[in-house]
Design an enzyme around this catalytic site. Structure first.
Site, PDB file in Angstrom:
ATOM      1  N   CYS A  56     -94.811   7.135 -22.762  1.00  0.00           N
ATOM      2  CA  CYS A  56     -93.863   8.041 -22.917  1.00  0.00           C
ATOM      3  C   CYS A  56     -94.409   8.819 -24.067  1.00  0.00           C
ATOM      4  O   CYS A  56     -94.517   8.660 -25.463  1.00  0.00           O
ATOM      5  CB  CYS A  56     -92.484   7.072 -23.109  1.00  0.00           C
ATOM      6  SG  CYS A  56     -90.988   8.257 -24.284  1.00  0.00           S
ATOM      7  N   VAL A 128     -87.649   3.672 -24.131  1.00  0.00           N
ATOM      8  CA  VAL A 128     -87.989   3.455 -25.720  1.00  0.00           C
ATOM      9  C   VAL A 128     -88.241   4.817 -26.227  1.00  0.00           C
ATOM     10  O   VAL A 128     -88.216   5.585 -25.100  1.00  0.00           O
ATOM     11  CB  VAL A 128     -89.916   2.853 -24.705  1.00  0.00           C
ATOM     12  CG1 VAL A 128     -89.880   1.270 -24.904  1.00  0.00           C
ATOM     13  CG2 VAL A 128     -90.233   3.722 -24.043  1.00  0.00           C
ATOM     14  N   TYR A 193     -90.312  17.956 -18.131  1.00  0.00           N
ATOM     15  CA  TYR A 193     -89.497  17.261 -16.936  1.00  0.00           C
ATOM     16  C   TYR A 193     -88.730  17.711 -16.011  1.00  0.00           C
ATOM     17  O   TYR A 193     -87.847  17.099 -15.915  1.00  0.00           O
ATOM     18  CB  TYR A 193     -88.366  15.931 -17.781  1.00  0.00           C
ATOM     19  CG  TYR A 193     -89.567  14.708 -18.800  1.00  0.00           C
ATOM     20  CD1 TYR A 193     -89.486  13.123 -18.290  1.00  0.00           C
ATOM     21  CD2 TYR A 193     -90.225  14.494 -19.901  1.00  0.00           C
ATOM     22  CE1 TYR A 193     -90.110  12.429 -18.068  1.00  0.00           C
ATOM     23  CE2 TYR A 193     -91.368  14.219 -20.101  1.00  0.00           C
ATOM     24  CZ  TYR A 193     -90.927  12.885 -19.420  1.00  0.00           C
ATOM     25  OH  TYR A 193     -91.764  11.346 -20.296  1.00  0.00           O
TER      26      TYR A 193
HETATM   27  N1  GSH Z   1     -84.290  10.781 -27.004  1.00  0.00           N
HETATM   28  C1  GSH Z   1     -85.282  10.124 -26.711  1.00  0.00           C
HETATM   29  C2  GSH Z   1     -85.687  10.068 -25.727  1.00  0.00           C
HETATM   30  C3  GSH Z   1     -86.694   8.722 -24.789  1.00  0.00           C
HETATM   31  C4  GSH Z   1     -86.610   8.684 -23.070  1.00  0.00           C
HETATM   32  O1  GSH Z   1     -85.997   9.404 -22.638  1.00  0.00           O
HETATM   33  N2  GSH Z   1     -87.415   7.500 -23.001  1.00  0.00           N
HETATM   34  C5  GSH Z   1     -87.758   7.925 -21.930  1.00  0.00           C
HETATM   35  C6  GSH Z   1     -89.513   7.547 -21.117  1.00  0.00           C
HETATM   36  S1  GSH Z   1     -90.620   8.784 -21.888  1.00  0.00           S
HETATM   37  C7  GSH Z   1     -87.136   5.950 -21.388  1.00  0.00           C
HETATM   38  O2  GSH Z   1     -87.354   5.132 -21.990  1.00  0.00           O
HETATM   39  N3  GSH Z   1     -86.525   6.708 -19.645  1.00  0.00           N
HETATM   40  C8  GSH Z   1     -86.203   4.859 -19.802  1.00  0.00           C
HETATM   41  C9  GSH Z   1     -84.652   5.440 -18.431  1.00  0.00           C
HETATM   42  O3  GSH Z   1     -84.390   6.104 -18.948  1.00  0.00           O
HETATM   43  O4  GSH Z   1     -84.365   4.635 -17.546  1.00  0.00           O
HETATM   44  C10 GSH Z   1     -85.909  10.247 -28.016  1.00  0.00           C
HETATM   45  O5  GSH Z   1     -86.959  10.909 -28.218  1.00  0.00           O
HETATM   46  O6  GSH Z   1     -86.456   8.649 -28.245  1.00  0.00           O
END
Ligand code: GSH
Length: 323
Positions: A56, A128, A193
């Site tokens: 990530c 995460v 994205y």
């Molecule tokens: N705003 C958050 C975004 C984190 C994020 O989108 N992480 C993604 C992975 S790249 C995630 O864990 N996605 C799991 C999901 O949405 O189910 C940050 O910058 O910490």
């Protein structure tokens, strides 16, 4: 089945809205660790634990600052498996998945368990990074941009002398850093994205062109400067860098961001990417196996075969050629 498993949660497999646009959810745990000893979340060694995925880009930022500031000695780390399937991020042993680090703090099998421990009524996505407070048994923050600010400053009383002066968000550059972060976040970090998860042609094109316009703008900045803001290595560089590292091996193909590549078309971005990769500790945070296998095997709506391309992108360990 536990009560938590029956809750209505957003479907992990559905990334885009009806109009074909991907919209990132706003993070919900927004507390701050503070150097103030009386604060609810006071900085202390061995009190906080960081949950990340090597794949990530947002979590990757926090791993980099943890490493650069020498916080690896006082903030523990767990790393999820690279596969993101229906129940969300999962923990695996390092034998099952090299590079994974199980959760020895909460003994969770899935990241979602940590969210429910902090808030049994939690209804958001299970993302995460997560910064966990062992003392209050709760999540401090799940917002990477804020976790890196805490790591940058708040733990300085507990780290090695030579690391205390490292400041990636210096007072005098804050305005310029914030300004740059804003358009880089929208069009590049999130732009890849929004391009890749778009399910309609117009939604995709609305984001892929601005993405390359921003990369062209960044290339110009880096043609004249070593780093993005005031020739100084700041969080603005770290925040962009995690996207650039993934660009050629993943975003060009998987997310259809293929007008240009970093290796062939952006010599100054490439030089800058190498410079950061070669800083002590940074290469240890790059796990290309987790990165590639995460994207290509988790998003079956984009890549139903799960075949993973062979290239890792440009070799960032090569000597730096300054133009
Ligand atoms: N705003 C958050 C975004 C984190 C994020 O989108 N992480 C993604 C992975 S790249 C995630 O864990 N996605 C799991 C999901 O949405 O189910 C940050 O910058 O910490």
């Amino acid at each position: 089945m536990s009560t938590t498993a029956t809750k209505q949660q957003p479907e992990i497999t559905k990334w885009a809205s009806k109009d074909g646009e991907f919209r990132r959810q706003v993070s919900s745990f927004r507390d701050f660790v503070s150097r103030d000893k009386n604060a609810r979340f006071a900085a202390e060694p061995d009190r906080y634990h960081l949950y990340i995925s090597w794949a990530c880009p947002w979590a990757h930022r926090t791993a980099i600052v943890r490493q650069l500031k020498g916080l690896d000695k006082i903030i523990g780390l767990s790393v999820v498996d690279f596969l993101l399937l229906d129940k969300g991020w999962k923990f695996s042993s390092s034998e099952e998945t090299p590079g994974a680090i199980p959760d020895n703090v909460n003994n969770a099998n899935y990241i979602r368990e940590i969210y429910f421990k902090a808030n049994p009524d939690y209804e958001g996505r299970f993302t995460v990074p997560v910064l966990w407070d062992k003392k209050n048994a709760t999540i401090v923050s799940n917002e990477s941009s804020e976790i890196i600010r805490m790591f940058n400053e708040e733990f300085n009383d507990y780290i090695d002398e030579d690391k205390k002066s490292l400041n990636y968000y210096p007072e005098n550059l804050r305005k310029d850093i914030d300004e740059l972060n804003e358009w880089v976040y929208d069009t590049v970090n999130n732009g890849v994205y929004k391009s890749g998860f778009a399910t309609k042609q117009t939604a995709y094109e609305n984001h892929v062109y601005p993405l390359f316009k921003s990369l062209d703008r960044i290339e110009k900045i880096l043609a004249e400067n070593e780093y993005l803001v005031a020739n100084t290595f700041t969080e603005a560089d770290i925040r962009l860098w995690t996207t650039i590292v993934r660009f050629d091996p993943v975003y060009v193909g998987h997310f259809k961001c293929n007008l240009k590549t970093i290796e062939k078309d952006y010599p100054n971005i490439l030089r800058w990417a190498r410079q950061i990769y070669q800083k002590a500790g940074v290469a240890d945070t790059v796990n290309m196996h987790h990165i590639k296998h995460h994207y290509y095997e988790s998003h079956s709506q984009i890549n139903p075969t799960g075949v993973v391309p062979v290239s890792n992108g440009p070799d960032l360990s090569k000597p730096i050629i300054k133009s």
